[in-house]
Design an enzyme around this catalytic site. Structure first.
Site, PDB file in Angstrom:
ATOM      1  N   HIS A   1       0.858  -1.189   0.000  1.00 54.69           N
ATOM      2  CA  HIS A   1       0.000   0.000   0.000  1.00 54.69           C
ATOM      3  C   HIS A   1       0.889   1.232   0.000  1.00 54.69           C
ATOM      4  O   HIS A   1       1.312   1.719   1.056  1.00 54.69           O
ATOM      5  CB  HIS A   1      -0.913  -0.057   1.236  1.00 54.69           C
ATOM      6  CG  HIS A   1      -1.896   1.075   1.327  1.00 54.69           C
ATOM      7  ND1 HIS A   1      -2.998   1.018   2.162  1.00 54.69           N
ATOM      8  CD2 HIS A   1      -1.951   2.281   0.708  1.00 54.69           C
ATOM      9  CE1 HIS A   1      -3.684   2.144   2.046  1.00 54.69           C
ATOM     10  NE2 HIS A   1      -3.062   2.936   1.183  1.00 54.69           N
TER      11      HIS A   1
ATOM     12  N   HIS B   1       1.299   4.863  -2.386  1.00 56.34           N
ATOM     13  CA  HIS B   1       0.892   5.734  -3.501  1.00 56.34           C
ATOM     14  C   HIS B   1       2.147   6.425  -4.010  1.00 56.34           C
ATOM     15  O   HIS B   1       2.784   7.163  -3.240  1.00 56.34           O
ATOM     16  CB  HIS B   1      -0.117   6.775  -3.041  1.00 56.34           C
ATOM     17  CG  HIS B   1      -1.351   6.185  -2.430  1.00 56.34           C
ATOM     18  ND1 HIS B   1      -2.506   5.961  -3.148  1.00 56.34           N
ATOM     19  CD2 HIS B   1      -1.606   5.730  -1.172  1.00 56.34           C
ATOM     20  CE1 HIS B   1      -3.420   5.429  -2.351  1.00 56.34           C
ATOM     21  NE2 HIS B   1      -2.898   5.264  -1.153  1.00 56.34           N
TER      22      HIS B   1
ATOM     23  N   HIS C   1      -9.485   1.004  -0.953  1.00 61.93           N
ATOM     24  CA  HIS C   1      -9.433   1.637   0.376  1.00 61.93           C
ATOM     25  C   HIS C   1     -10.832   1.520   0.984  1.00 61.93           C
ATOM     26  O   HIS C   1     -11.833   1.861   0.328  1.00 61.93           O
ATOM     27  CB  HIS C   1      -9.090   3.122   0.262  1.00 61.93           C
ATOM     28  CG  HIS C   1      -7.650   3.402  -0.019  1.00 61.93           C
ATOM     29  ND1 HIS C   1      -6.969   2.863  -1.073  1.00 61.93           N
ATOM     30  CD2 HIS C   1      -6.756   4.192   0.637  1.00 61.93           C
ATOM     31  CE1 HIS C   1      -5.719   3.314  -1.056  1.00 61.93           C
ATOM     32  NE2 HIS C   1      -5.561   4.121  -0.026  1.00 61.93           N
TER      33      HIS C   1
ATOM     34  N   GLU D   1     -11.062   3.260   6.410  1.00 56.10           N
ATOM     35  CA  GLU D   1      -9.984   4.162   6.874  1.00 56.10           C
ATOM     36  C   GLU D   1     -10.693   5.270   7.665  1.00 56.10           C
ATOM     37  O   GLU D   1     -10.666   5.271   8.890  1.00 56.10           O
ATOM     38  CB  GLU D   1      -9.213   4.736   5.676  1.00 56.10           C
ATOM     39  CG  GLU D   1      -8.140   5.742   6.055  1.00 56.10           C
ATOM     40  CD  GLU D   1      -7.494   6.444   4.845  1.00 56.10           C
ATOM     41  OE1 GLU D   1      -8.079   6.448   3.747  1.00 56.10           O
ATOM     42  OE2 GLU D   1      -6.392   7.015   5.025  1.00 56.10           O
TER      43      GLU D   1
ATOM     44  N   ASP E   1       1.843   3.959   2.865  1.00 67.22           N
ATOM     45  CA  ASP E   1       0.795   4.806   2.274  1.00 67.22           C
ATOM     46  C   ASP E   1       1.404   5.964   1.495  1.00 67.22           C
ATOM     47  O   ASP E   1       1.614   5.847   0.293  1.00 67.22           O
ATOM     48  CB  ASP E   1      -0.170   5.287   3.380  1.00 67.22           C
ATOM     49  CG  ASP E   1      -1.549   5.642   2.863  1.00 67.22           C
ATOM     50  OD1 ASP E   1      -1.804   5.448   1.663  1.00 67.22           O
ATOM     51  OD2 ASP E   1      -2.379   6.118   3.670  1.00 67.22           O
ATOM     52  N   ASP E   2       1.671   7.093   2.154  1.00 67.37           N
ATOM     53  CA  ASP E   2       2.228   8.288   1.488  1.00 67.37           C
ATOM     54  C   ASP E   2       3.419   8.768   2.305  1.00 67.37           C
ATOM     55  O   ASP E   2       3.320   9.748   3.069  1.00 67.37           O
ATOM     56  CB  ASP E   2       1.152   9.379   1.427  1.00 67.37           C
ATOM     57  CG  ASP E   2      -0.074   8.915   0.668  1.00 67.37           C
ATOM     58  OD1 ASP E   2      -0.032   8.879  -0.574  1.00 67.37           O
ATOM     59  OD2 ASP E   2      -1.069   8.544   1.334  1.00 67.37           O
TER      60      ASP E   2
HETATM   61  N1  ADE Z   1      -4.685   8.738  -1.683  1.00 68.24           N
HETATM   62  C1  ADE Z   1      -3.431   8.731  -1.244  1.00 68.24           C
HETATM   63  N2  ADE Z   1      -3.390   8.311   0.024  1.00 68.24           N
HETATM   64  C2  ADE Z   1      -4.657   8.008   0.404  1.00 68.24           C
HETATM   65  C3  ADE Z   1      -5.269   7.526   1.570  1.00 68.24           C
HETATM   66  N3  ADE Z   1      -4.579   7.231   2.667  1.00 68.24           N
HETATM   67  N4  ADE Z   1      -6.607   7.371   1.579  1.00 68.24           N
HETATM   68  C4  ADE Z   1      -7.315   7.670   0.497  1.00 68.24           C
HETATM   69  N5  ADE Z   1      -6.803   8.132  -0.623  1.00 68.24           N
HETATM   70  C5  ADE Z   1      -5.467   8.300  -0.684  1.00 68.24           C
HETATM   71 ZN    ZN Z   2      -3.716   4.804   0.685  1.00 71.40          ZN
END
Ligand code: ADE
Ligand code: ZN
Length: 335
Positions: A19, A21, A199, A202, A280-281
């Protein structure tokens, strides 16, 4: 083992990330360099101001900056550099296999097509495969705040590139955009032989996890931490072993949990769900994969067997070929 020994052990262990991005791995330094190159006006004077802006109170407050940041990506070489920088991190963190999400609509909406970003991504991936044997698959994610028709058009535009895409995903603002909105495009993706992730759970409720499982027929749930609110769903996930790609630093940065000590990933793991750890990011949330493990070691009563199980889960939950999976699992088991 002490906390430091656990950290060193997990850092050296071969790992998988499921996971991630790629647009969320855009570091402030590259963002500022590309903004200058393309004369994109950003509301930041310097790198310190970019970092200071990363103080989020929910998912949307992050997404606003994430889409703004992505606006500096314009040419093939920008996408190459973005991917290359992340793959170098994989090498550093011993992430031997990664399944990377990209958001085509973030770029096509700005007039930048598949013919620009796909060759850039591919060039970096091939180079990493050749240089150190990096294993890498791509997941094309649809933006759920846009209409399903836009996702269908995106899937159609991806036709020449489907050989390089393993799965489709669903991301962006969750609340008010339930999985059922994307039933048709996920059916189309399934009939094209693509795997499916989404997703769910969350910021959205456990019901959205049911929606992803039932309407989208997903192989994995991205996040899914709010599943804990529905005992029937928890029972289902224990039985079905649908993996959850949990992202601890993301969840605390976006206030899904107020503090890492409150994170439920160990609880999910101990209940027998197939939890995995992911970044994630990373450039927005304060760390790549190893940093996510370190945060758990620092704040939760994590033992070596938990870490071993989390890593084994991510190999098992991956879309890598079975023989490759077995080879890595044998190595993890012997550690
Ligand atoms: N796009 C990038 N990161 C995300 C996240 N954690 N939840 C939803 N969309 C995303
Ligand atoms: Zn994500």
């Amino acid at each position: 083992m002490t906390k430091n020994e656990l950290k060193q052990w997990i850092a050296e262990l071969p790992k998988v990330e499921l996971h991630l991005h790629i647009e969320g791995s855009l570091e402030p330094e590259l963002m500022m360099t590309l903004a200058k190159k393309h004369q994109v006006a950003l509301p930041y004077a310097n790198i310190e101001e970019v970092k200071a802006a990363y103080d989020f109170n929910n998912l949307q407050s992050f997404l606003d900056l994430y889409y703004l940041g992505a606006s500096v990506l314009k040419e093939e070489d920008d996408f190459y550099q973005l991917m290359w920088n992340y793959l170098l991190k994989c090498k550093e963190d011993n992430v031997v296999h990664v399944e990377i999400m990209f958001d085509p609509q973030t770029h096509t909406e700005r007039g930048i097509g598949f013919d620009v970003f796909m060759p850039g991504f591919k060039r970096a991936i091939e180079q990493a495969e050749q240089q150190w044997g990096q294993s890498c698959l791509l997941i094309m994610s649809f933006l759920r705040h846009l209409p399903e028709q836009s996702a269908i058009e995106t899937l159609e535009a991806a036709t020449p590139y489907l050989g390089d895409i393993t799965a489709v995903g669903l991301d962006s603002g969750e609340l008010g955009n339930p999985p059922e909105k994307f039933t048709q495009v996920f059916e189309m993706a399934k009939s094209l032989g693509l795997k499916r992730v989404a997703h769910a759970g969350e910021e959205g409720p456990a019901d959205y996890v049911w929606g992803a499982l039932n309407a989208l027929d997903v192989h994995r749930i991205d996040h899914g931490v709010r599943s804990i609110e529905d005992p029937e769903l928890i029972e289902f996930l224990i039985q079905s072993q649908h993996p959850l790609t949990v992202c601890p630093l993301s969840n605390t940065k976006l206030k899904v949990f107020n503090h890492m000590q409150e994170h439920n990933v160990l609880q999910l793991l101990d209940l027998g769900l197939m939890a995995t750890i992911n970044a994630d990011d990373p450039s927005y949330f304060g760390g790549y994969l190893n940093e996510n493990f370190y945060a758990l070691i620092e704040h939760l009563p994590v033992e070596k067997h938990h870490l071993q199980q989390l890593v084994k889960n991510s190999f098992n939950a991956s879309f890598m070929p079975a023989a490759q999976k077995q080879q890595w699992l044998a190595k993890i088991n012997s550690d």
